[in-house]
Write a protein that holds these residues in place. Structure first.
Motif, PDB file in Angstrom:
ATOM      1  N   TYR A 167     -29.515 -58.463 -32.429  1.00 36.86           N
ATOM      2  CA  TYR A 167     -29.581 -59.789 -33.070  1.00 36.86           C
ATOM      3  C   TYR A 167     -30.328 -60.836 -32.246  1.00 36.86           C
ATOM      4  N   LEU A 168     -30.270 -60.704 -30.922  1.00 38.80           N
ATOM      5  CA  LEU A 168     -30.982 -61.677 -30.081  1.00 38.80           C
ATOM      6  C   LEU A 168     -32.468 -61.360 -30.049  1.00 38.80           C
ATOM      7  N   VAL A 169     -33.284 -62.422 -29.965  1.00 41.44           N
ATOM      8  CA  VAL A 169     -34.732 -62.193 -29.875  1.00 41.44           C
ATOM      9  C   VAL A 169     -35.086 -61.601 -28.516  1.00 41.44           C
ATOM     10  N   GLU A 170     -36.228 -60.955 -28.454  1.00 40.64           N
ATOM     11  CA  GLU A 170     -36.675 -60.351 -27.208  1.00 40.64           C
ATOM     12  C   GLU A 170     -36.990 -61.472 -26.224  1.00 40.64           C
ATOM     13  N   ASP A 171     -36.402 -61.386 -25.023  1.00 42.53           N
ATOM     14  CA  ASP A 171     -36.449 -62.485 -24.054  1.00 42.53           C
ATOM     15  C   ASP A 171     -37.848 -62.953 -23.663  1.00 42.53           C
ATOM     16  N   SER A 172     -38.705 -62.015 -23.228  1.00 41.53           N
ATOM     17  CA  SER A 172     -39.968 -62.432 -22.614  1.00 41.53           C
ATOM     18  C   SER A 172     -40.888 -63.155 -23.604  1.00 41.53           C
ATOM     19  N   ALA A 173     -41.018 -62.650 -24.833  1.00 42.41           N
ATOM     20  CA  ALA A 173     -41.901 -63.285 -25.817  1.00 42.41           C
ATOM     21  C   ALA A 173     -41.361 -64.673 -26.205  1.00 42.41           C
ATOM     22  N   TYR A 174     -40.039 -64.775 -26.333  1.00 40.54           N
ATOM     23  CA  TYR A 174     -39.410 -66.042 -26.711  1.00 40.54           C
ATOM     24  C   TYR A 174     -39.607 -67.081 -25.597  1.00 40.54           C
ATOM     25  N   HIS A 175     -39.379 -66.629 -24.361  1.00 36.77           N
ATOM     26  CA  HIS A 175     -39.528 -67.473 -23.179  1.00 36.77           C
ATOM     27  C   HIS A 175     -40.963 -68.011 -23.090  1.00 36.77           C
ATOM     28  N   GLU A 176     -41.903 -67.096 -23.284  1.00 43.06           N
ATOM     29  CA  GLU A 176     -43.328 -67.465 -23.217  1.00 43.06           C
ATOM     30  C   GLU A 176     -43.651 -68.507 -24.284  1.00 43.06           C
ATOM     31  N   HIS A 177     -43.029 -68.386 -25.469  1.00 45.86           N
ATOM     32  CA  HIS A 177     -43.304 -69.312 -26.571  1.00 45.86           C
ATOM     33  C   HIS A 177     -42.772 -70.716 -26.273  1.00 45.86           C
ATOM     34  N   TYR A 178     -41.486 -70.820 -25.936  1.00 44.16           N
ATOM     35  CA  TYR A 178     -40.933 -72.186 -25.801  1.00 44.16           C
ATOM     36  C   TYR A 178     -41.434 -72.915 -24.564  1.00 44.16           C
ATOM     37  N   LEU A 179     -41.899 -72.150 -23.545  1.00 38.85           N
ATOM     38  CA  LEU A 179     -42.430 -72.828 -22.353  1.00 38.85           C
ATOM     39  C   LEU A 179     -43.703 -73.622 -22.662  1.00 38.85           C
ATOM     40  N   LYS A 180     -44.379 -73.263 -23.775  1.00 37.20           N
ATOM     41  CA  LYS A 180     -45.619 -73.965 -24.145  1.00 37.20           C
ATOM     42  C   LYS A 180     -45.333 -75.377 -24.636  1.00 37.20           C
ATOM     43  N   TYR A 181     -44.054 -75.630 -25.014  1.00 38.13           N
ATOM     44  CA  TYR A 181     -43.728 -76.914 -25.633  1.00 38.13           C
ATOM     45  C   TYR A 181     -42.942 -77.784 -24.665  1.00 38.13           C
ATOM     46  N   LYS A 182     -43.580 -78.847 -24.237  1.00 38.10           N
ATOM     47  CA  LYS A 182     -42.943 -79.706 -23.232  1.00 38.10           C
ATOM     48  C   LYS A 182     -42.033 -80.752 -23.886  1.00 38.10           C
ATOM     49  N   ASN A 230     -31.520 -68.656 -27.620  1.00 39.67           N
ATOM     50  CA  ASN A 230     -30.830 -69.749 -26.938  1.00 39.67           C
ATOM     51  C   ASN A 230     -31.660 -71.032 -26.978  1.00 39.67           C
ATOM     52  N   LEU A 231     -31.015 -72.141 -26.657  1.00 37.33           N
ATOM     53  CA  LEU A 231     -31.687 -73.447 -26.664  1.00 37.33           C
ATOM     54  C   LEU A 231     -31.762 -73.943 -25.226  1.00 37.33           C
ATOM     55  N   GLN A 232     -32.859 -74.601 -24.892  1.00 36.66           N
ATOM     56  CA  GLN A 232     -33.026 -75.099 -23.525  1.00 36.66           C
ATOM     57  C   GLN A 232     -32.730 -76.583 -23.443  1.00 36.66           C
ATOM     58  N   LYS A 233     -32.828 -77.254 -24.596  1.00 35.70           N
ATOM     59  CA  LYS A 233     -32.503 -78.699 -24.661  1.00 35.70           C
ATOM     60  C   LYS A 233     -31.727 -78.911 -25.949  1.00 35.70           C
ATOM     61  N   GLY A 234     -32.271 -79.801 -26.815  1.00 33.60           N
ATOM     62  CA  GLY A 234     -31.618 -80.000 -28.103  1.00 33.60           C
ATOM     63  C   GLY A 234     -32.143 -79.002 -29.123  1.00 33.60           C
ATOM     64  N   ASP A 271     -48.667 -75.887 -39.738  1.00 32.24           N
ATOM     65  CA  ASP A 271     -49.479 -76.123 -38.537  1.00 32.24           C
ATOM     66  C   ASP A 271     -48.789 -75.575 -37.290  1.00 32.24           C
ATOM     67  N   ARG A 272     -47.468 -75.812 -37.215  1.00 30.68           N
ATOM     68  CA  ARG A 272     -46.738 -75.349 -36.023  1.00 30.68           C
ATOM     69  C   ARG A 272     -46.702 -73.829 -35.949  1.00 30.68           C
ATOM     70  N   MET A 273     -46.765 -73.210 -37.131  1.00 33.37           N
ATOM     71  CA  MET A 273     -46.707 -71.743 -37.195  1.00 33.37           C
ATOM     72  C   MET A 273     -47.862 -71.102 -36.413  1.00 33.37           C
ATOM     73  N   LYS A 274     -48.988 -71.813 -36.333  1.00 34.02           N
ATOM     74  CA  LYS A 274     -50.151 -71.271 -35.615  1.00 34.02           C
ATOM     75  C   LYS A 274     -49.844 -71.060 -34.138  1.00 34.02           C
ATOM     76  N   GLY A 275     -48.849 -71.805 -33.632  1.00 32.85           N
ATOM     77  CA  GLY A 275     -48.477 -71.659 -32.223  1.00 32.85           C
ATOM     78  C   GLY A 275     -47.561 -70.464 -31.976  1.00 32.85           C
ATOM     79  N   LEU A 276     -47.080 -69.835 -33.052  1.00 31.14           N
ATOM     80  CA  LEU A 276     -46.190 -68.672 -32.903  1.00 31.14           C
ATOM     81  C   LEU A 276     -47.019 -67.410 -32.703  1.00 31.14           C
ATOM     82  N   PRO A 277     -46.449 -66.379 -32.082  1.00 33.82           N
ATOM     83  CA  PRO A 277     -47.183 -65.112 -31.986  1.00 33.82           C
ATOM     84  C   PRO A 277     -47.553 -64.605 -33.389  1.00 33.82           C
ATOM     85  N   ALA A 278     -48.745 -64.005 -33.529  1.00 33.74           N
ATOM     86  CA  ALA A 278     -49.252 -63.615 -34.852  1.00 33.74           C
ATOM     87  C   ALA A 278     -48.319 -62.649 -35.586  1.00 33.74           C
TER      88      ALA A 278
END
Ligand SMILES: [Zn+2]
Ligand SMILES: [Zn+2]
Length: 332
Positions: A167-182, A230-234, A271-278
């Motif tokens: 049920y949990l998303v794969e860690d590394s791909a998820y981590h790589e994605h949210y780190l792009k958003y400050k 998981n969530l890193q902020k809100g 538009d935001r979808m473009k930032g997700l892995p294909a």
């Protein structure tokens, strides 16, 4: 069940592990609480208690849970089964939700009307196609929960065991994605939502994660494979977008998302979808629609209620969309 495979010094009986499995899944008991109870049973005075075996106990419970997941998915019956398990193979799929090639007609996209007046035929065909697509629409619901926070106990990383296999998303791909958003700066066009206001202001001091976001099927409350992160902020869009798309990856059915701030979330989603892995992008002819759960809709401005209330959305029947809150009730 030993805590390590090389020269083990500590072990737990299978009876204890079975008891823990039941207490954790039905009694919400954490390994920490169970260990404390065992310690209390060993020596209630708290004097001369045995050396702490809490860390080996954590290893044991985690490995035992992992093996149980593999066993229940029958991976041991396949040659090299555990090593070759990939992408959410261990998750239990909802038996009632529509699944292509399993429980819906193979020609679900096309109408069967053959006879009658040509204009009537075309009109009724078009309506029938819409109705049929909606009949087999995947109705999903999502939300975030801040009770399920996790304290950062050390500066070293604590990699998950088999993330992305259920049920949990794969860690590394998820981590790589949210780190792009400050930082997320979204101005609400509806009533003042705490969710949007707190997206960046949530205090994450000392926490590894501030909570969870989850996507489940709205009619049966079954958690979607790779639909939890998981969530890193809100409750930030970068997390919610990833979970929403990951939970229905590679599915050709139309989708309906019920979300308490769907009126804001759907703005610029394409538009935001473009930032997700294909591999998370919806397939080309998949239609997405959105709604606000019935109880939450009352807190939105009237124009928003008219456009997004679940009571007025086509194809969702009497689904209230509040099921995700009932899922949290069983976990919190
Ligand atoms: Zn379902
Ligand atoms: Zn609204």
């Amino acid at each position: 069940f030993s805590s390590t495979s090389r020269r083990p010094q500590t072990a737990a009986t299978l009876t204890l592990l079975e008891e823990h499995d039941q207490l954790a899944s039905h009694g919400k008991m954490s390994p920490y609480e169970h260990y404390n109870a065992l310690q209390q049973m060993t020596n209630a005075c708290g004097i001369d208690i045995p050396k702490s075996k809490y860390k080996p106990w954590l290893h044991i419970t985690r490995e035992h849970g992992y093996i149980l997941l593999m066993k229940r998915a029958g991976r041991g019956c396949k040659e090299n089964g555990i090593a070759t398990t990939t992408g959410s193979q261990l998750a239990i799929l909802c038996p009632a939700c529509p699944r292509e090639g399993v429980n819906i007609p193979a020609d679900w996209k096309h109408s069967h009307l053959r006879n009658g007046n040509t204009i009537l035929f075309l009109c009724s065909n078009a309506l029938l196609i819409i109705a049929r697509r909606q009949r087999y629409m995947l109705i999903l619901m999502m939300d975030a929960n801040f009770r399920l926070s996790n304290i950062r106990r050390s500066s070293t990383l604590d990699p998950g065991l088999g993330t992305g296999l259920a049920y949990l998303v794969e860690d590394s791909a998820y981590h790589e994605h949210y780190l792009k958003y400050k930082a997320q700066t979204n101005i609400s066009t509806c009533s003042g939502f705490k969710t949007l206001e707190m997206a960046e202001k949530k205090d994450a001091t000392g926490l590894r994660s501030t909570g969870l976001c989850m996507c489940a099927c709205a009619r049966h409350k079954m958690i979607r494979p790779q639909g939890v992160g998981n969530l890193q902020k809100g409750e930030r869009y970068c997390n919610m977008d990833y979970i929403a798309m990951s939970a229905a990856r590679n599915i050709g059915l139309d989708r309906f998302y019920s979300y308490d701030i769907a009126c804001q979330w759907n703005i610029n989603l394409q538009d935001r979808m473009k930032g997700l892995p294909a591999y998370l992008w919806p397939l080309p002819d998949v239609k997405l629609s959105y709604g606000v759960p019935k109880c939450h809709a009352k807190g939105h401005v009237l124009s928003c209620q008219c456009c997004f209330s679940m009571g007025l959305q086509l194809g969702v029947g009497n689904t209230d969309g509040e099921g995700i809150e009932r899922v949290w009730a069983g976990i919190n």
